[in-house]
Design a protein around this motif. Structure first.
Motif, PDB file in Angstrom:
ATOM      1  N   ALA A  96      -9.139  -5.827  11.764  1.00 26.44           N
ATOM      2  CA  ALA A  96      -8.030  -4.869  11.691  1.00 26.44           C
ATOM      3  C   ALA A  96      -7.209  -5.037  10.415  1.00 26.44           C
ATOM      4  N   ALA A  97      -7.083  -6.278   9.947  1.00 20.75           N
ATOM      5  CA  ALA A  97      -6.240  -6.552   8.782  1.00 20.75           C
ATOM      6  C   ALA A  97      -6.961  -6.321   7.460  1.00 20.75           C
ATOM      7  N   SER A  98      -8.287  -6.462   7.431  1.00 18.97           N
ATOM      8  CA  SER A  98      -8.981  -6.495   6.138  1.00 18.97           C
ATOM      9  C   SER A  98     -10.054  -5.435   5.949  1.00 18.97           C
ATOM     10  N   TYR A  99     -10.477  -4.754   7.024  1.00 19.62           N
ATOM     11  CA  TYR A  99     -11.588  -3.810   6.837  1.00 19.62           C
ATOM     12  C   TYR A  99     -11.231  -2.664   5.895  1.00 19.62           C
ATOM     13  N   MET A 100     -10.103  -1.983   6.130  1.00 21.51           N
ATOM     14  CA  MET A 100      -9.771  -0.807   5.321  1.00 21.51           C
ATOM     15  C   MET A 100      -9.557  -1.156   3.837  1.00 21.51           C
ATOM     16  N   PRO A 101      -8.890  -2.288   3.510  1.00 24.13           N
ATOM     17  CA  PRO A 101      -8.850  -2.683   2.090  1.00 24.13           C
ATOM     18  C   PRO A 101     -10.246  -2.908   1.503  1.00 24.13           C
ATOM     19  N   TYR A 102     -11.155  -3.492   2.288  1.00 22.48           N
ATOM     20  CA  TYR A 102     -12.525  -3.691   1.808  1.00 22.48           C
ATOM     21  C   TYR A 102     -13.246  -2.356   1.642  1.00 22.48           C
ATOM     22  N   ASP A 118       9.848  -3.999   5.599  1.00 24.96           N
ATOM     23  CA  ASP A 118       9.650  -5.431   5.868  1.00 24.96           C
ATOM     24  C   ASP A 118       8.709  -5.637   7.058  1.00 24.96           C
ATOM     25  N   ILE A 119       8.918  -4.847   8.109  1.00 25.74           N
ATOM     26  CA  ILE A 119       8.081  -4.965   9.304  1.00 25.74           C
ATOM     27  C   ILE A 119       6.649  -4.532   9.002  1.00 25.74           C
ATOM     28  N   LEU A 120       6.471  -3.443   8.245  1.00 24.56           N
ATOM     29  CA  LEU A 120       5.130  -2.940   7.934  1.00 24.56           C
ATOM     30  C   LEU A 120       4.373  -3.891   7.005  1.00 24.56           C
ATOM     31  N   ILE A 121       5.089  -4.524   6.078  1.00 26.75           N
ATOM     32  CA  ILE A 121       4.441  -5.531   5.218  1.00 26.75           C
ATOM     33  C   ILE A 121       3.940  -6.686   6.072  1.00 26.75           C
ATOM     34  N   GLU A 122       4.747  -7.072   7.066  1.00 22.41           N
ATOM     35  CA  GLU A 122       4.326  -8.118   8.001  1.00 22.41           C
ATOM     36  C   GLU A 122       3.137  -7.645   8.839  1.00 22.41           C
ATOM     37  N   CYS A 123       3.157  -6.353   9.194  1.00 22.93           N
ATOM     38  CA  CYS A 123       2.077  -5.761   9.995  1.00 22.93           C
ATOM     39  C   CYS A 123       0.734  -5.850   9.282  1.00 22.93           C
ATOM     40  N   THR A 124       0.734  -5.712   7.944  1.00 24.93           N
ATOM     41  CA  THR A 124      -0.531  -5.735   7.188  1.00 24.93           C
ATOM     42  C   THR A 124      -1.249  -7.080   7.290  1.00 24.93           C
ATOM     43  N   ARG A 125      -0.555  -8.129   7.704  1.00 17.55           N
ATOM     44  CA  ARG A 125      -1.214  -9.416   7.923  1.00 17.55           C
ATOM     45  C   ARG A 125      -2.164  -9.353   9.118  1.00 17.55           C
ATOM     46  N   PHE A 126      -1.871  -8.436  10.077  1.00 18.80           N
ATOM     47  CA  PHE A 126      -2.667  -8.333  11.298  1.00 18.80           C
ATOM     48  C   PHE A 126      -3.389  -6.995  11.405  1.00 18.80           C
ATOM     49  N   TYR A 127      -2.823  -5.971  10.762  1.00 18.03           N
ATOM     50  CA  TYR A 127      -3.387  -4.619  10.887  1.00 18.03           C
ATOM     51  C   TYR A 127      -3.009  -3.815   9.645  1.00 18.03           C
ATOM     52  N   ASP A 128      -4.017  -3.381   8.906  1.00 16.92           N
ATOM     53  CA  ASP A 128      -3.771  -2.660   7.661  1.00 16.92           C
ATOM     54  C   ASP A 128      -4.733  -1.484   7.583  1.00 16.92           C
ATOM     55  N   ASP A 129      -4.197  -0.274   7.625  1.00 17.77           N
ATOM     56  CA  ASP A 129      -5.072   0.894   7.533  1.00 17.77           C
ATOM     57  C   ASP A 129      -4.371   2.042   6.820  1.00 17.77           C
ATOM     58  N   TYR A 130      -5.024   3.171   6.837  1.00 17.87           N
ATOM     59  CA  TYR A 130      -4.550   4.389   6.172  1.00 17.87           C
ATOM     60  C   TYR A 130      -3.150   4.785   6.632  1.00 17.87           C
ATOM     61  N   ASN A 131      -2.909   4.772   7.939  1.00 15.36           N
ATOM     62  CA  ASN A 131      -1.622   5.208   8.488  1.00 15.36           C
ATOM     63  C   ASN A 131      -0.486   4.253   8.117  1.00 15.36           C
ATOM     64  N   VAL A 132      -0.778   2.944   8.127  1.00 11.30           N
ATOM     65  CA  VAL A 132       0.230   1.949   7.722  1.00 11.30           C
ATOM     66  C   VAL A 132       0.634   2.191   6.270  1.00 11.30           C
ATOM     67  N   ARG A 133      -0.351   2.419   5.398  1.00  7.90           N
ATOM     68  CA  ARG A 133      -0.067   2.632   3.976  1.00  7.90           C
ATOM     69  C   ARG A 133       0.695   3.931   3.734  1.00  7.90           C
ATOM     70  N   LEU A 134       0.421   4.966   4.517  1.00  5.17           N
ATOM     71  CA  LEU A 134       1.183   6.213   4.381  1.00  5.17           C
ATOM     72  C   LEU A 134       2.659   5.988   4.701  1.00  5.17           C
ATOM     73  N   LEU A 135       2.918   5.241   5.781  1.00  3.78           N
ATOM     74  CA  LEU A 135       4.305   4.940   6.150  1.00  3.78           C
ATOM     75  C   LEU A 135       4.993   4.102   5.076  1.00  3.78           C
ATOM     76  N   MET A 136       4.289   3.104   4.562  1.00  2.11           N
ATOM     77  CA  MET A 136       4.866   2.256   3.516  1.00  2.11           C
ATOM     78  C   MET A 136       5.164   3.060   2.258  1.00  2.11           C
ATOM     79  N   ALA A 137       4.241   3.950   1.888  1.00  3.24           N
ATOM     80  CA  ALA A 137       4.439   4.781   0.701  1.00  3.24           C
ATOM     81  C   ALA A 137       5.649   5.697   0.860  1.00  3.24           C
ATOM     82  N   ASP A 138       5.816   6.249   2.076  1.00  7.23           N
ATOM     83  CA  ASP A 138       6.963   7.139   2.295  1.00  7.23           C
ATOM     84  C   ASP A 138       8.268   6.353   2.337  1.00  7.23           C
ATOM     85  N   ASN A 139       8.208   5.104   2.801  1.00  5.23           N
ATOM     86  CA  ASN A 139       9.405   4.248   2.732  1.00  5.23           C
ATOM     87  C   ASN A 139       9.851   4.063   1.287  1.00  5.23           C
ATOM     88  N   TYR A 140       8.888   3.752   0.406  1.00  4.24           N
ATOM     89  CA  TYR A 140       9.209   3.609  -1.018  1.00  4.24           C
ATOM     90  C   TYR A 140       9.803   4.907  -1.575  1.00  4.24           C
TER      91      TYR A 140
END
Length: 405
Positions: free
Chosen positions: A112-118, A303-325
């Motif tokens: 869950a944490a590494s597949y989508m980056p790979y 902060d929470i989503l950055i912590e989330c990427t340690r356990f789960y990192d995918d397309y939807n997480v990155r969209l939320l992080m990008a919109d936060n920025y």
């Protein structure tokens, strides 16, 4: 099994039920189920029916069966080629992950944490590949053995095959009345595990547990010296399940918070309290980050989503992080994160649309026009998708507006 081992009226009833199940499998268009049903039925027929066993023993008939099987597999591949190629992409990326950490694997949350980056890295290395068009947001490798190898490495796979071998020995030594049925059901589960996410379905866990308990009980009752080990073998899975779900109470509280009609502040207060207990739960972190984002707490959400990427990192997480920025006024990081989401699933239009909007917000109309042109020229996976059509229309309007200036 019951069709072969019944007679008279019951024989006809079991034939009718078998036909209905076979028809349902064909109508479902599940290729994995078709393969599993064929192999398990062949196994039961071979073990239970002497005439069929003698027929298959003929070399010519055996070669004919083999040829028909190969033709059928090729036909099933081309029947849904895009789906099959999509699975091949997932397996190729999964093998790259296994090659990186082959012995002990990536850990429980490794996939869950590494597949989508790979996957993003793989597709960037193979930009012209047909796989880029087939890529999607993936949460499972569609192969339970690959998932085990990614999480726990080759060591975990060796332990699993050791358990399977032990069960096979018990079945062979016991040779009970239901031996062929036990073998067929376990074979079905193994084949489905090679092409689907079968162990995410609760009824499969129940069936497999029941069959294994039945095999172990039969074996232990037939071997007196093994009777003392039977309770231990049966209780170990229960203890493992209880240990794995030690946070059930906190998850239940979280579920109640999600359903509650309390105010936003009360809900967020409960989330902050539950965070101390569920801070390693990827689903909780993602939902917590999304809730904070939705209510305008962008820095805390990030902060929470950055912590989330340690356990789960995918397309939807990155969209939320990008919109936060974007909401925090950091256009450069927003564009970079949207581009990363785009690399994960290149066929999607939403990241490009947001990149275009960010460039427009910061007044970089040259790059905004360039991205808009990319959107217009980009082929759509589903041409008639209303959301894609709307994005393309907005891109065309932006280009026209900038060309008129």
């Amino acid at each position: 099994f019951y069709y072969i081992n019944s007679a008279n009226k019951r024989h006809a009833k079991w034939f009718f039920l078998t036909f209905l199940v076979a028809l349902w499998i064909v109508i479902s268009e599940s290729r994995a189920c078709m393969i599993a049903a064929t192999c398990s039925s062949f196994t039961v027929a071979f073990l239970e029916n002497a005439r069929f066993r003698n027929l298959v023993s003929c070399r010519r008939i055996c070669y004919l069966f083999l040829l028909c099987g190969i033709i059928a597999l090729i036909g099933l591949y081309f029947y849904k080629r895009d789906s099959a190629d999509g699975r091949i992409l997932i397996w190729l990326v999964s093998f790259k992950m296994i090659a990186t950490k082959p012995i002990l694997g990536w850990g429980e949350d490794g996939f869950a944490a590494s597949y989508m980056p790979y996957q993003a890295m793989f597709l960037q290395e193979n930009e012209e590949s047909r796989f880029a068009y087939l890529a999607d947001n993936i949460t499972h490798p569609f192969n339970e053995f690959l998932l085990l190898a990614i999480k726990y490495g080759i060591l975990g796979v060796v332990v699993l095959f050791g358990i399977i071998a032990l069960i096979a020995v018990m079945i062979r030594n016991n040779r009970g009345k239901y031996m062929s049925l036990h073998i067929a059901i376990l074979l079905t589960v193994i084949i489905l595990s090679m092409f689907t996410y079968v162990f995410t379905i609760p009824i499969v866990w129940i069936c497999v547990t029941f069959i294994i308990c039945s095999i172990v009980c039969d074996y232990c009752m037939s071997v007196p010296k093994s009777r003392l080990t039977m309770p231990l073998l049966l209780y170990i899975p229960i203890l493992l399940i209880l240990f794995n779900n030690r946070n059930i109470l906190n998850e239940w509280r979280w579920h109640n918070v999600q359903k509650s009609s309390a105010s936003v502040n009360e809900v967020l207060h409960e989330y902050r309290r539950l965070y101390t207990h569920l801070k390693t739960n990827s689903s909780f972190l993602y939902n917590y980050g999304a809730l904070l984002h939705y209510n305008g707490f962008y820095e805390e959400s990030q902060d929470i989503l950055i912590e989330c990427t340690r356990f789960y990192d995918d397309y939807n997480v990155r969209l939320l992080m990008a919109d936060n920025y974007r909401q925090m006024g950091d256009g450069a990081h927003s564009i970079k994160t949207f581009e990363y989401a785009q690399a994960m699933v290149p066929c999607r239009f939403l990241p490009l649309y947001h990149i275009m909007k960010v460039y427009e917000d910061i007044g970089d109309y040259t790059n905004a026009r360039h991205v808009a042109k990319r959107i217009i020229e980009k082929p759509a996976k589903i041409e008639k998708s209303p959301s894609v059509q709307k994005i393309k229309q907005e891109a065309k309007m932006l280009v026209c507006r900038l060309d008129c200036k």
